[in-house]
Design an enzyme around this catalytic site. Structure first.
Site, PDB file in Angstrom:
ATOM      1  N   HIS A  11     -12.037   6.401 -17.443  1.00  0.00           N
ATOM      2  CA  HIS A  11     -11.140   7.261 -16.670  1.00  0.00           C
ATOM      3  C   HIS A  11     -11.191   8.711 -17.162  1.00  0.00           C
ATOM      4  CE1 HIS A  11      -8.417   4.322 -14.328  1.00  0.00           C
ATOM      5  NE2 HIS A  11      -9.553   3.711 -14.638  1.00  0.00           N
ATOM      6  N   ASN A  45      -3.667   5.833 -12.909  1.00  0.00           N
ATOM      7  CA  ASN A  45      -3.369   5.732 -14.342  1.00  0.00           C
ATOM      8  C   ASN A  45      -1.925   5.378 -14.659  1.00  0.00           C
ATOM      9  OD1 ASN A  45      -6.040   6.607 -14.781  1.00  0.00           O
ATOM     10  ND2 ASN A  45      -5.420   8.754 -14.845  1.00  0.00           N
ATOM     11  N   THR A 101     -14.263 -16.318 -19.196  1.00  0.00           N
ATOM     12  CA  THR A 101     -14.165 -15.930 -20.615  1.00  0.00           C
ATOM     13  C   THR A 101     -13.448 -14.583 -20.678  1.00  0.00           C
ATOM     14  OG1 THR A 101     -16.391 -14.960 -20.416  1.00  0.00           O
ATOM     15  CG2 THR A 101     -16.232 -17.175 -21.361  1.00  0.00           C
ATOM     16  N   VAL A 129     -13.206  12.347 -14.660  1.00  0.00           N
ATOM     17  CA  VAL A 129     -12.403  13.505 -14.257  1.00  0.00           C
ATOM     18  C   VAL A 129     -12.778  14.697 -15.146  1.00  0.00           C
ATOM     19  CG1 VAL A 129     -10.080  14.418 -13.924  1.00  0.00           C
ATOM     20  CG2 VAL A 129     -10.522  11.976 -13.592  1.00  0.00           C
ATOM     21  N   ARG A 159     -11.610   1.322 -20.808  1.00  0.00           N
ATOM     22  CA  ARG A 159     -11.134   1.910 -19.554  1.00  0.00           C
ATOM     23  C   ARG A 159     -10.694   3.359 -19.747  1.00  0.00           C
ATOM     24  NH1 ARG A 159      -5.991   0.786 -16.366  1.00  0.00           N
ATOM     25  NH2 ARG A 159      -6.536   1.188 -14.187  1.00  0.00           N
ATOM     26  N   HIS A 189     -15.799  -5.220 -16.337  1.00  0.00           N
ATOM     27  CA  HIS A 189     -14.689  -6.069 -15.890  1.00  0.00           C
ATOM     28  C   HIS A 189     -14.841  -7.506 -16.368  1.00  0.00           C
ATOM     29  CE1 HIS A 189     -13.481  -3.222 -12.336  1.00  0.00           C
ATOM     30  NE2 HIS A 189     -13.178  -2.742 -13.528  1.00  0.00           N
ATOM     31  N   GLY A 209     -15.408  15.282 -16.655  1.00  0.00           N
ATOM     32  CA  GLY A 209     -16.352  14.949 -17.717  1.00  0.00           C
ATOM     33  C   GLY A 209     -15.664  14.342 -18.926  1.00  0.00           C
TER      34      GLY A 209
END
Length: 332
Positions: free
Chosen positions: A68, A96, A251, A72, A64, A195, A74
């Site tokens: 993230h 965040n 799982t 923003v 993640r 996810h 690159g």
């Protein structure tokens, strides 16, 4: 390396070699640190292994962080910068704040690399390699990482608030967010498959738990309501914002294709996952979800292609960036 990972590597070998970015010599390359820090990937892999062994959820957190960061300005490690008198950190942005994890793991990796290879390995490359290792350590595909990114000299608090998709985003908004980064609908669906690991806070899925669609109101077989009752037992209408639930209840600690099965059954945790089906009026995304749900090898191959593409968004090179000695601060 098992047969599946070999297959993924072979399929995208040519693709990877063909990716062009503005590196020092016009390209990001696989062996960027071959002479200057030959054990960089071994060092990062070892530290990610240790972190994930201590906390399996950390794999999703590192993945993640990479996402993230890239959305923003690159893939430039701007997400790692702390606030100072002249700049508000992206860590303080709504998507965040009290949510992103893994900064200490990156700090530890950087500390070891600065000892082994001073002033050499960028924080942006560390994030990219760590994300790959995190996926593979949870049973997902492996791939070679193109290297040579430099670190940004600034962060963008406003950009983090604007470009990182919300867990309650509509499908139209998600498509627009990804398009802004040069990613298409196929990339959106493939990368949403991340996810399959990790957890989300109550704050992120409360709307999903308490707002119902017309289809869900008429739930003859209790398909939606049973799952919704589980979510409500975890997340009350008010308070307990930091309580968490697994993104993939089947799982939760394994990187696989069960996320797509969950969507088809109406059991996606986040509203932004659910809309891939409920707001897909043309059926194109639904067909892609079905294909990934029925063929994990196809999903893995598509995921690799899309995350490599994402990892090359607006990379900085040469004098456009620097190699930070501490990922939390610029060198100036």
């Amino acid at each position: 390396m098992d047969i599946l990972k070999i297959l993924v590597f072979v399929i995208f070998g040519v693709f990877l070699y063909g990716i062009e970015s503005l590196g020092d010599d016009g390209l990001l390359v696989f062996d960027y640190y071959k002479e200057t820090c030959p054990f960089v990937e071994d060092i990062i892999r070892r530290q990610v292994e240790i972190a994930v062994l201590k906390d399996p959820r950390m794999a999703a957190s590192l993945l993640r962080l990479h996402f993230h960061d890239c959305f923003v300005m690159g893939c430039d490690a701007s997400i790692l910068l702390d606030s100072n008198d002249e700049m508000v950190s992206e860590k303080q942005a709504a998507p965040n704040l009290n949510s992103l994890r893994g900064f200490d793991v990156i700090d530890e990796i950087k500390y070891i690399l600065e000892d082994a290879c001073p002033y050499t390995v960028s924080c942006a490359d560390i994030l990219t390699i760590a994300a790959r290792d995190a996926v593979e350590l949870r049973g997902g595909p492996g791939w070679q990482v193109l290297l040579g990114r430099k670190d940004s000299l600034k962060a963008s608090f406003d950009g983090a608030n604007k470009y990182i998709p919300s867990p309650n985003s509509s499908l139209e908004t998600l498509i627009a967010n990804f398009h802004e980064q040069g990613l298409d609908v196929y990339d959106l669906v493939a990368l949403s498959g991340s996810h399959t690991i990790g957890k989300a806070r109550c704050l992120s899925f409360r709307q999903r738990a308490y707002q119902t669609s017309p289809e869900e109101e008429y739930d003859r077989y209790e398909r939606y309501n049973t799952y919704r009752r589980v979510l409500r037992s975890i997340c009350p209408e008010t308070g307990q914002d930091q309580r968490v639930a697994p993104l993939d209840f089947r799982t939760p600690a394994r990187f696989d294709n069960h996320y797509f099965l969950n969507i088809l059954e109406g059991k996606a945790l986040l509203g932004s996952d659910n809309v891939l089906i409920t707001q897909d009026h043309e059926g194109e995304i639904t067909r892609q979800v079905w294909s990934y749900a029925s063929d994990q090898t196809l999903f893995f191959a598509s995921f690799v292609k899309s995350i490599v593409k994402m990892g090359n968004i607006n990379v900085l090179t040469a004098n456009l960036g620097e190699v930070r000695t501490n990922c939390r601060f610029t060198n100036h």
